[in-house]
Motif scaffolding. Sequence first.
Motif, PDB file in Angstrom:
ATOM      1  N   GLU A 166      -9.875  86.244  22.839  1.00 34.47           N
ATOM      2  CA  GLU A 166     -10.421  85.259  21.900  1.00 34.47           C
ATOM      3  C   GLU A 166     -11.568  85.840  21.088  1.00 34.47           C
ATOM      4  O   GLU A 166     -11.725  85.522  19.909  1.00 34.47           O
ATOM      5  CB  GLU A 166     -10.889  84.013  22.658  1.00 34.47           C
ATOM      6  CG  GLU A 166      -9.755  83.177  23.237  1.00 34.47           C
ATOM      7  CD  GLU A 166     -10.250  81.877  23.827  1.00 34.47           C
ATOM      8  OE1 GLU A 166     -11.469  81.596  23.724  1.00 34.47           O
ATOM      9  OE2 GLU A 166      -9.429  81.140  24.396  1.00 34.47           O
ATOM     10  N   ASN A 167     -12.385  86.683  21.715  1.00 36.22           N
ATOM     11  CA  ASN A 167     -13.554  87.238  21.039  1.00 36.22           C
ATOM     12  C   ASN A 167     -13.721  88.691  21.461  1.00 36.22           C
ATOM     13  O   ASN A 167     -14.186  88.975  22.566  1.00 36.22           O
ATOM     14  CB  ASN A 167     -14.804  86.428  21.386  1.00 36.22           C
ATOM     15  CG  ASN A 167     -16.040  86.909  20.644  1.00 36.22           C
ATOM     16  OD1 ASN A 167     -16.002  87.899  19.911  1.00 36.22           O
ATOM     17  ND2 ASN A 167     -17.164  86.234  20.848  1.00 36.22           N
ATOM     18  N   GLN A 221      -8.615  90.752  18.607  1.00 35.94           N
ATOM     19  CA  GLN A 221      -8.847  89.360  18.238  1.00 35.94           C
ATOM     20  C   GLN A 221      -8.081  89.096  16.944  1.00 35.94           C
ATOM     21  O   GLN A 221      -8.347  89.712  15.911  1.00 35.94           O
ATOM     22  CB  GLN A 221     -10.340  89.101  18.034  1.00 35.94           C
ATOM     23  CG  GLN A 221     -10.684  87.711  17.539  1.00 35.94           C
ATOM     24  CD  GLN A 221     -12.173  87.569  17.249  1.00 35.94           C
ATOM     25  OE1 GLN A 221     -12.993  88.353  17.730  1.00 35.94           O
ATOM     26  NE2 GLN A 221     -12.531  86.582  16.469  1.00 35.94           N
TER      27      GLN A 221
END
Length: 281
Positions: free
Chosen positions: A172-173, A202
């Motif tokens: 996600e990050n 990402q």
Amino acid sequence: MVIEFSKYHGLGNDFILIDNRHSAEPIVTPEQAIQICDRHFGIGGDGVIFALPGKEGTDYTMRIYNSDGSEPEMCGNGIRCLAKFIADLEGKSEVNKTYKIHTLAGVITPQMQANGYVKVDMGTPFLTAAEIPTTLSTAEDKVIAQPLEVAGKTWDVTCVSTGNPHCITFVENSDAIALEQIGTLFEHHPVFPQRINTEFIQVVKPDYMKMRVWERGAGITLACGTGACASVVAGVLNSKCDRFCTVELPGGCLQIEWSATNNRVYMTGAAQQVFQGKYSL
């Protein structure tokens, strides 16, 4: 011994380039390459690249030692730097000029572009477990979104070889990954008998991804060309990105295309000379 060198970088992935055209073997040893790459006691770099005479009908041969003295099959950012170095050695700056370069991963063909950019035909990706290599596999013998436990956490990984081995995981990050802690655990995981490069990806949108990388033999680097190529292939295989995609790395962006027509991967990015000098071994 005193060697002449040029320092280049591709998106901050930096290399010492040596004119090795007079000899079929690198003129420095892996141990000396470690010394040269030291950022405090040497020149400093992610690797040493040698421009050797061509063989098997190629124009030049590329050899590279990583900063830890190991020798990878190929390097995407490195081959762009090598192409620019060769053009500088030859005193040519022709747009669309191509070079056939023999590497341990096969013949790679970079093409000079305008404004210091180089487009590289990286060939077709390798997807089977044996080709990567890894002991992870499925019924189809491809490693796509397979679970792998690292540091007490299960990661879904996809493995691709673009001349050297890559393990890609989507997060996600990417900025939140403790790369300095976890990168070496991926690299030396027992399912990768020849160690592995690892990309944490990402997906911002289908045609734009952010990437951080831990390179086998070099650790954290600002860019990895083969890794960007492998990541787009992995993104397509997992239905996460388009076949033409911008990959943002800490050192800048690469344009990557995995052609649906011929299955080949194309990488376009910058290569720039930093300085020249002489180094005493």
